[in-house]
Design an enzyme around this catalytic site. Structure first.
Site, mmCIF file in Angstrom:
data_model
loop_
_atom_site.group_PDB
_atom_site.id
_atom_site.type_symbol
_atom_site.label_atom_id
_atom_site.label_comp_id
_atom_site.label_asym_id
_atom_site.label_seq_id
_atom_site.Cartn_x
_atom_site.Cartn_y
_atom_site.Cartn_z
ATOM 1 N N CYS A 80 0.840 -1.269 -0.047
ATOM 2 C CA CYS A 80 -0.049 -0.014 0.018
ATOM 3 C C CYS A 80 0.767 1.365 -0.025
ATOM 4 O O CYS A 80 1.722 1.469 -1.046
ATOM 5 C CB CYS A 80 -0.930 -0.263 1.110
ATOM 6 S SG CYS A 80 -2.142 1.140 1.269
ATOM 7 N N ILE A 81 0.781 2.393 1.026
ATOM 8 C CA ILE A 81 1.407 3.360 0.872
ATOM 9 C C ILE A 81 3.035 3.160 1.764
ATOM 10 O O ILE A 81 3.856 3.823 1.805
ATOM 11 C CB ILE A 81 0.990 4.463 1.997
ATOM 12 C CG1 ILE A 81 1.439 5.785 1.581
ATOM 13 C CG2 ILE A 81 0.809 3.871 3.374
ATOM 14 C CD1 ILE A 81 1.464 6.408 0.586
#
Lengths: 217, 217
Positions: A135-136
């Site tokens: 994800c991030i």
């Protein structure tokens, strides 16, 4: 049985680890025949977000204590992690990765990474052990390993991709079901909820990342 | 696309919904091609437990607000649930099911069930719609539907099985990978973390339960 460390960042997408991503990581590790051991830093969360309203709550919560909810209490202080006893490392996403493990959510490419997270990522990387970023969380890899020109994906978000390149790394576009291995390294990334759109699609990408990390371990 | 309501009870095994069970329910529903819509009562948790230490914390948390963490904010007040627009209902386990949705954890077979949970279970049941109960949540079914002699499983725990029978229901032993359908009804149950022992085994039983609920819907 391969032992994979998982670094959590709280419990909830807006102020901690994205819960689906963390649980799906634990599920995929179990299915891959690997043992998951969870860690989190013993620090206050940057803040507490009401997940119904999106508003900040007037509370203080501890990252290690809240992360323990995700792993039914079986968690250790990140200060105690020893890369030599593990075969790989995985960092799920959620805003906690960008608010508690580093401050990317506030500083962008100028972010600083938590000292214990720096030590963990560098020790696994120097030992030639695989590290997966969901994800991030690849912004942490960009900040710490960008100088090596590591290839990462957060999916297709243009602003985040530009920040990753500003930190010296190379961003590659990927679909939610893909896990990308940076050539010549054991750094793996997958977009997860940076792309979504649903838990089934995210699960496929996380399974691909976990299987790759376990294979490289 | 079939629409299945999921009732959550907070966020964390010791004072809310068991997070793995809730997430694996959402994953299995997605994989079964069904839409999950989450609900929780807008009430204070019975208490807040530090999941590292097992000790009570001097805090108040709201069941609906904390449950929102599990479903990325997409949750509604249980007071608003309307069985007529759904095809089935699932209640994951965790102590929250026995502390917040009812008080079985404190009163055993003499427990009372939250009014909104009573209304939801009875309305789905009277409409002939399937209801799935995970882990400890079958005690709610025993309390509300025991008079019909419904068959339920919580695995093999003797004390809980005795309580279920004391409430008029019949307990059947099952393995963690099984989902039991009460004969002549659409009431489904699976032991989940009442048996464990790991997330992969629990996932199989939850997938079996979800597939059965969707099939009966």
């Amino acid at each position: 049985m391969k032992k994979i460390a998982v670094i959590l960042a709280g419990c909830g997408v807006y102020d901690g680890s994205e819960i689906h991503e963390a649980v799906l990581t634990l599920l995929a590790l179990d299915r891959a025949g690997a043992e998951a051991i969870c860690f989190a830093p013993d620090i206050d969360q940057h803040h507490v977000i009401n997940h119904r309203t999106g508003e900040q709550m007037n509370e203080t919560r501890n990252v290690l204590t809240e992360s323990a909810r995700i792993c039914r209490g079986a968690i250790s202080n990140l200060a105690s992690i020893d890369a030599s006893v593990f075969d790989g490392l995985i960092i799920p996403g959620g805003f906690g990765a960008a608010k508690n493990l580093c401050n990317y959510a506030f500083k962008g490419a100028e972010c600083q990474v938590n000292d214990q997270v720096v030590a963990a990522v560098q020790s696994f990387h120097k030992a030639g052990k695989p590290i997966g970023f969901l994800c991030i969380a690849p912004v942490i890899a960009a900040k710490l390993l960008g100088y090596e020109g590591v290839e990462l994906t957060i999916g297709s978000d243009a602003a985040t991709a530009a920040d990753i390149e500003a930190m010296g790394a190379k961003h590659v576009q990927a679909s939610v079901e893909q896990a990308i291995v940076s050539p010549g390294t054991k750094i793996v990334s997958t977009p997860a909820y940076m792309l979504g759109p649903n838990i089934g699609a995210v699960a496929k990408g996380i399974e691909a990342l976990v299987n790759k990390v376990v294979e490289l371990a």
